[in-house]
Each structure stands twice: as C-alpha cells, then as structure tokens.
Design a protein around this motif. Structure first.
Motif, PDB file in Angstrom:
ATOM      1  N   ALA A  42      -3.506  18.861  -4.728  1.00 34.32           N
ATOM      2  CA  ALA A  42      -3.434  18.049  -5.941  1.00 34.32           C
ATOM      3  C   ALA A  42      -3.976  16.651  -5.709  1.00 34.32           C
ATOM      4  CB  ALA A  42      -2.005  17.989  -6.466  1.00 34.32           C
ATOM      5  N   GLY A  43      -4.668  16.450  -4.598  1.00 38.78           N
ATOM      6  CA  GLY A  43      -5.369  15.202  -4.360  1.00 38.78           C
ATOM      7  C   GLY A  43      -4.694  14.278  -3.376  1.00 38.78           C
ATOM      8  N   ASN A  44      -5.513  13.628  -2.566  1.00 32.74           N
ATOM      9  CA  ASN A  44      -5.099  12.511  -1.718  1.00 32.74           C
ATOM     10  C   ASN A  44      -5.683  11.233  -2.305  1.00 32.74           C
ATOM     11  OD1 ASN A  44      -3.567  13.649   0.446  1.00 32.74           O
ATOM     12  ND2 ASN A  44      -5.440  14.523   1.303  1.00 32.74           N
ATOM     13  N   PRO A  45      -4.885  10.152  -2.411  1.00 30.46           N
ATOM     14  CA  PRO A  45      -3.506  10.005  -1.949  1.00 30.46           C
ATOM     15  C   PRO A  45      -2.553  10.868  -2.765  1.00 30.46           C
ATOM     16  CG  PRO A  45      -4.077   8.149  -3.323  1.00 30.46           C
ATOM     17  CD  PRO A  45      -5.348   8.932  -3.135  1.00 30.46           C
ATOM     18  N   PHE A  46      -1.456  11.279  -2.116  1.00 33.13           N
ATOM     19  CA  PHE A  46      -0.528  12.155  -2.814  1.00 33.13           C
ATOM     20  C   PHE A  46       0.588  11.388  -3.518  1.00 33.13           C
ATOM     21  CE2 PHE A  46       0.943  12.087   1.626  1.00 33.13           C
ATOM     22  CZ  PHE A  46       2.303  11.823   1.492  1.00 33.13           C
ATOM     23  N   GLU A 331     -10.059  16.783   3.852  1.00 31.91           N
ATOM     24  CA  GLU A 331     -10.644  17.515   2.743  1.00 31.91           C
ATOM     25  C   GLU A 331     -10.452  16.766   1.422  1.00 31.91           C
ATOM     26  OE1 GLU A 331      -9.494  21.569   2.498  1.00 31.91           O
ATOM     27  OE2 GLU A 331     -10.308  22.080   4.465  1.00 31.91           O
ATOM     28  N   VAL A 332     -11.349  17.060   0.479  1.00 28.65           N
ATOM     29  CA  VAL A 332     -11.304  16.427  -0.840  1.00 28.65           C
ATOM     30  C   VAL A 332     -11.108  17.518  -1.879  1.00 28.65           C
ATOM     31  CG1 VAL A 332     -12.541  15.042  -2.537  1.00 28.65           C
ATOM     32  CG2 VAL A 332     -12.809  14.554  -0.095  1.00 28.65           C
ATOM     33  N   LYS A 333      -9.917  17.559  -2.458  1.00 28.40           N
ATOM     34  CA  LYS A 333      -9.596  18.512  -3.508  1.00 28.40           C
ATOM     35  C   LYS A 333      -8.700  17.834  -4.534  1.00 28.40           C
ATOM     36  CE  LYS A 333      -9.765  22.820  -0.799  1.00 28.40           C
ATOM     37  NZ  LYS A 333      -9.032  24.080  -0.502  1.00 28.40           N
ATOM     38  N   ASP A 334      -8.704  18.367  -5.763  1.00 32.12           N
ATOM     39  CA  ASP A 334      -7.734  17.944  -6.767  1.00 32.12           C
ATOM     40  C   ASP A 334      -7.642  19.025  -7.837  1.00 32.12           C
ATOM     41  OD1 ASP A 334      -5.928  16.585  -8.332  1.00 32.12           O
ATOM     42  OD2 ASP A 334      -6.982  14.663  -8.164  1.00 32.12           O
ATOM     43  N   ASN A 335      -6.462  19.663  -7.905  1.00 32.81           N
ATOM     44  CA  ASN A 335      -6.218  20.638  -8.971  1.00 32.81           C
ATOM     45  C   ASN A 335      -5.304  20.067 -10.057  1.00 32.81           C
ATOM     46  OD1 ASN A 335      -3.619  20.728  -7.909  1.00 32.81           O
ATOM     47  ND2 ASN A 335      -3.837  22.768  -7.029  1.00 32.81           N
ATOM     48  N   ASP A 380     -17.604  21.750  -6.282  1.00 34.38           N
ATOM     49  CA  ASP A 380     -17.167  22.752  -7.252  1.00 34.38           C
ATOM     50  C   ASP A 380     -16.181  22.152  -8.241  1.00 34.38           C
ATOM     51  OD1 ASP A 380     -17.931  25.738  -6.310  1.00 34.38           O
ATOM     52  OD2 ASP A 380     -17.603  24.483  -4.545  1.00 34.38           O
ATOM     53  N   ALA A 381     -16.168  22.703  -9.454  1.00 31.24           N
ATOM     54  CA  ALA A 381     -15.145  22.358 -10.439  1.00 31.24           C
ATOM     55  C   ALA A 381     -15.153  23.385 -11.556  1.00 31.24           C
ATOM     56  CB  ALA A 381     -15.370  20.967 -11.008  1.00 31.24           C
ATOM     57  N   ASP A 382     -13.986  23.590 -12.170  1.00 24.05           N
ATOM     58  CA  ASP A 382     -13.886  24.370 -13.399  1.00 24.05           C
ATOM     59  C   ASP A 382     -14.056  23.412 -14.571  1.00 24.05           C
ATOM     60  OD1 ASP A 382     -13.354  26.743 -12.036  1.00 24.05           O
ATOM     61  OD2 ASP A 382     -11.197  26.374 -12.036  1.00 24.05           O
ATOM     62  N   VAL A 383     -14.917  23.779 -15.495  1.00 25.31           N
ATOM     63  CA  VAL A 383     -15.216  22.937 -16.644  1.00 25.31           C
ATOM     64  C   VAL A 383     -14.872  23.714 -17.913  1.00 25.31           C
ATOM     65  CG1 VAL A 383     -16.985  21.620 -17.872  1.00 25.31           C
ATOM     66  CG2 VAL A 383     -17.099  21.848 -15.371  1.00 25.31           C
ATOM     67  N   ARG A 384     -14.088  23.105 -18.781  1.00 24.40           N
ATOM     68  CA  ARG A 384     -13.775  23.701 -20.081  1.00 24.40           C
ATOM     69  C   ARG A 384     -14.207  22.730 -21.176  1.00 24.40           C
ATOM     70  NH1 ARG A 384     -10.770  27.801 -22.150  1.00 24.40           N
ATOM     71  NH2 ARG A 384      -9.995  28.351 -20.061  1.00 24.40           N
ATOM     72  N   GLU A 494     -13.367  20.336  -5.897  1.00 25.78           N
ATOM     73  CA  GLU A 494     -13.428  20.424  -4.434  1.00 25.78           C
ATOM     74  C   GLU A 494     -14.804  19.988  -3.969  1.00 25.78           C
ATOM     75  OE1 GLU A 494     -12.970  23.745  -0.828  1.00 25.78           O
ATOM     76  OE2 GLU A 494     -12.584  24.300  -2.930  1.00 25.78           O
ATOM     77  N   VAL A 495     -14.810  19.072  -2.997  1.00 25.15           N
ATOM     78  CA  VAL A 495     -16.059  18.596  -2.403  1.00 25.15           C
ATOM     79  C   VAL A 495     -15.945  18.742  -0.896  1.00 25.15           C
ATOM     80  CG1 VAL A 495     -17.745  16.729  -2.313  1.00 25.15           C
ATOM     81  CG2 VAL A 495     -16.124  16.826  -4.207  1.00 25.15           C
ATOM     82  N   GLY A 496     -16.966  19.341  -0.276  1.00 24.31           N
ATOM     83  CA  GLY A 496     -16.891  19.543   1.154  1.00 24.31           C
ATOM     84  C   GLY A 496     -18.231  19.940   1.747  1.00 24.31           C
ATOM     85  N   PRO A 497     -18.210  20.414   2.986  1.00 24.91           N
ATOM     86  CA  PRO A 497     -19.452  20.787   3.658  1.00 24.91           C
ATOM     87  C   PRO A 497     -20.182  21.913   2.910  1.00 24.91           C
ATOM     88  CG  PRO A 497     -17.628  20.661   5.206  1.00 24.91           C
ATOM     89  CD  PRO A 497     -17.032  20.568   3.851  1.00 24.91           C
TER      90      PRO A 497
END
Length: 499
Positions: A42-46, A331-335, A380-384, A494-497
């Motif tokens: 759910a993202g950093n910082p948490f 890692e870089v993620k955020d849901n 990557d991302a889901d787009v609506r 999500e962003v990564g290698p």
C-alpha cells in the motif's frame, strides 16, 4: 498475553511462535492471517510524517512500530507509536512517552526500543545527545501497563549515562534470548556495546568475567545495532555512513553467541538513486509462526535536502539456504488499500483515495507523481476510466512538473474508453509518438517498459506491445499518473526493474 522481543521457547502457558527476533504469545482467537508481501504493497512511506529509527515488536498479534520523531533536537521531546493488525492499516498513538514524564530528559529523544516482560511494557530510549561524561543524559527506560502507554520513567535516572569503550549511549535495542536472559545492544560514535539486563529490566547485570559492558564493534559500524535470532543463529545488524548523507546503509553479521564475535558479512540495504536515499537504522519483524521477514527502516525522499525529512518504510527480507541475508531491494508499489496516497504529489486536478483506488476528477492534464528517478523500468497500473472523452494513464521520466495540460518534461502513455492508446512526450507542448487501439471499455491494465531510448506500451495484453518506439529525449525522471479530459481511478501501481 503479550509478545516479548525474543526468539526460541519461553515457558509460558501459551504457544510460543517465532516472530522476528520476537516470541509471539498468541491465543487462537488472537491469530491473524499472515501478511505476505514483497514490500509495503500500500506504499512507502507506510505512515504519515517525518520519523526515523524505527523499532518493532508484536504484542497480542498486533504489529507495533516505535520511531524517533524526526525534528530538530530541541523539538524531539516526545515519542509516537504506530500499530497494525495487517501491516497495511496503521493506527497512530501520539506521545506515548514525553520528556515531561522523565525528569532528566530534556530533548533529543531517540531510537525507542520496546519489549514486554511479566505483564509490563518497557520502552528504552536515548535522550539529551550527551557529548561527554560530564553531561546528564544517555539511555533510559520507561514502563507502562499497556503497549500504547503512557510510559513513565522507571528508574529516575539514565540506565547508561557514561561513555564505555568509546560508545555514545544512544541507539539501544533490547533482545530476550531463549533462556530468558535479556540483552541490550547500543552505541554511537562508531562503537557498539552489549550489556545484560537483570530480570527487573531496569538494572544492568554482569558477565561471567565480572564485566558490565562488552564491546562488540564490527567493521564499519557507526550506530543503530539491531539483534534478532533465526535458526539458532544470532544476527546483528547496524548502520554505516552518515545519517544525513546518501551513504547511510545497513550491514550485518552472524554469530553463534549473543555476545559475538560479530564479523561483517555484507551491506544488505543501501540507497537506490531511483527510489530513496539515506536508508538505514533498521529493525526487523518476523510474521508469527512463519519464516516471513521484513526490514523496517527510515529513508529520505530523493528531492528532500533537510536531514530530518525521513520517512518510515519496509521491504521484504529474504534469506539464502545457508542463512545469509540477500541484498534488499527497495520496491515501489501502491495498491491504495490503506486509504491514503502518502508519497504522491499532485499537480493540477483533484485527487483522492476512495474504495482502495486513487481517483482523479476530470481535468485537462492533472498529474500525481512519486518522488522517484527511474531510467530503465517496467511500470504497471490498473486504469479505470470515468466520465469524459479523453484518456488516462502513466507519466514517466518526468522532470519539472507543474500545473498545466503539458506542464512537465517527460513522457505519457494513456488509454481512452474508445480503446485508443496514445504515447507522446511533453515539454510545455505535446509531441505525439504513437497511437494504437485495444478493446473499448472503461477498465484496462497498462504497462510501459523503457530501456534506454526503447519505449514499449502494453494495454491488456502484456505479451505484445501496442506501441513500440525509439525516443531518447528524456533519460530518467519521476513516474506518475495523469488524466486528460476524463475522470479516472488507478490501482495496483508498481514500478521496478525491466521484466
């Protein structure tokens, strides 16, 4: 029952579950599903705010983080804490310890270390940043009846108030071994000591040779020791480099004894120029009853220059078959499952998290960016898509962001309800680079891969790119989200290698 920060078996009436340098004393009703993430999904910082030096513990199936309040020394007069049942949703507990409740502590309250024993909750802390034995300060201990406090001074004076073996009395960590013996590891100024704590947890014991303080300084040690136990081995982690510098990092050693010797094996956490700098002063947490481990630490956003602008983050920590620790990737993620958008900065439009998605009202070019600087990546991302006639998608390699339709330098890949896919670059004006079509509809999975000048855009089908171009105008920059003449919501960023 509460968790004590230890490993192995404890003679209690309930089952002892291994918990990241902790023993989780959990009843079946207190057990929760094991959170198994690759990072803070759910993202950093948490959590929100400037914090540093986090230490962790598990009490009654709830994860607790006790950090330093990252402000000027004169403002560091209290400690907050955060708790969570799932490592996603966090509750803030304000001012669990205040200098007003510790007569000798005035400022620079640092590096809290929590632990429970015999139904009491102890919080070890450093205060006053003493520079010599002539000053009042050092490491103290406070006690409370509940994890969230309030904590009150347990001794009336510092537990460690002098320099021993050259170690400044700061940055303490407390560990209870399988046999019930408690140890405290501490030290700044490039020296680390270990001491025994008596069963009362408020006085120091002695070793077999009569010594109270044993130096255990490994190579390149600066500060911030952290002890945990796994597979019968003792792991000592510590911070290297300068706390305000980009070289701040975490290394570790393994020993057969809680008192060492500790010989450096590797540096396992360091700054990533694409993600964050100044990563260090860590703790670890092990999900009770599993071999799932996380490293919890502070880091500084790339664009921040103030030394105190530090934030709390965690990432997964993996072990090799021989017990050594793999190098950790931030890692870089955020849901958006935590209901917030911490770490995102917006430029135009109206943005808010609701229903586990990051939602943008209809605007002409509203942007939300993460403070990152990726060159080669998969994004990557889901787009609506919501109401509107335009498109929404991903911005990347962005610099100089500002409010405006094309108020940035960088690239954008988007998709509309009609299935039209667009790729272009902006620098105050728009230059199209490619168009294509996918199935019409409101919901799409969007991916961009960039390696040097090669840029590929995938929509829905992640095997075959819809657009593939060569353009080397922009080499690196921030990643983000954008809407153009439409409302939209985003999820699972999500962003990564490159993959």
């Amino acid at each position: 029952m509460a968790t004590v920060k230890a490993t192995g078996l404890v003679a209690r009436s309930c089952a002892a579950l291994l918990a990241g340098g902790l023993i989780a004393m959990l009843s079946p009703s207190a057990a929760v599903a094991a959170p198994e993430y690759s990072t803070s999904e759910a993202g950093n910082p948490f959590v929100d705010g400037w914090y540093a030096d986090p230490d962790t513990v598990v009490y009654d199936g709830r994860y607790w983080v006790f950090p330093t309040t990252s402000k000027s020394y004169s403002e560091q007069t209290y400690l907050d804490a955060f708790s969570s049942k799932d490592l996603v949703h966090w509750t803030k507990h304000s001012e669990v310890l205040r200098t007003a409740d510790v007569a000798w502590a005035k400022y620079a309250v640092w590096a809290p270390a929590p632990i429970e024993r015999n139904g009491k909750y102890y919080l070890y802390f450093a205060a006053n940043d003493i520079q010599s034995d002539a000053e009042t300060g050092g490491i103290g201990v406070a006690v409370a009846d509940r994890p969230e406090g309030p904590y009150k001074d347990a001794v009336g004076a510092p537990l460690v108030s002098r320099f021993h073996n050259g170690a400044q009395p700061i940055d303490q960590d407390v560990f209870i071994d399988d046999d019930g013996q408690a140890y405290m590891y501490y030290g700044g100024w490039g020296h680390a000591n270990v001491v025994k704590l008596n069963p009362d947890m408020t006085s120091l014991g002695t070793f077999a040779d009569g010594a109270t303080y044993k130096e255990i300084t490994p190579a390149d040690y600066v500060e911030g020791p952290q002890m945990f136990k796994r597979g019968g081995k003792y792991y000592l982690m510590w911070s290297e480099g300068g706390w305000t510098g980009p070289d701040y990092s975490v290394s570790y050693a393994i020993s057969d004894s809680p008192t060492g010797p500790f010989e450096k094996l590797d540096r396992v956490l360091a700054q990533d120029p694409a993600v964050a700098k100044g990563s260090g002063h860590n703790s670890v947490v092990n999900v009770p009853g599993t071999d799932i481990w996380y490293i919890v630490y502070h880091r500084r956003p790339l664009s921040e220059t103030d030394g105190n602008h530090r934030q709390l983050a965690y990432d997964r920590m993996y072990f090799n078959e021989d017990g050594t620790i793999r190098r950790i990737r931030m890692e870089v993620k955020d849901n958006f499952a935590d209901g917030n958008a911490l770490g995102w900065r917006t430029y135009g439009g109206s943005w808010a998290v609701a229903g586990g998605r990051y939602r943008a009202d209809r605007s002409l070019g509203g942007k939300a960016l993460l403070d990152t600087d990726f060159a080669d990546f998969t994004y990557d991302a889901d787009v609506r898509l919501g109401p509107g006639n335009g498109d929404a998608g991903l911005t990347f390699r962005v610099t100089r962001p500002s409010v405006g339709v094309d108020g940035y330098s960088g690239y954008y890949a988007g998709v509309g309800r009609d299935g039209k896919v667009v790729l272009g670059r902006a620098d105050g004006s728009w230059t199209p680079l490619g168009t294509a079509y996918t199935r019409p509809g409101p919901a799409h999975r969007l991916r961009v891969t960039a390696v040097g000048p090669s840029i590929k855009v995938y929509v829905d089908d992640m095997r075959t790119p819809k657009i593939s171009v060569t353009d080397g105008t922009y080499g690196s920059g921030a990643g983000g989200l954008r809407v153009f003449d439409t409302a939209a919501s985003f999820d699972n960023v999500e962003v990564g290698p490159v993959r």
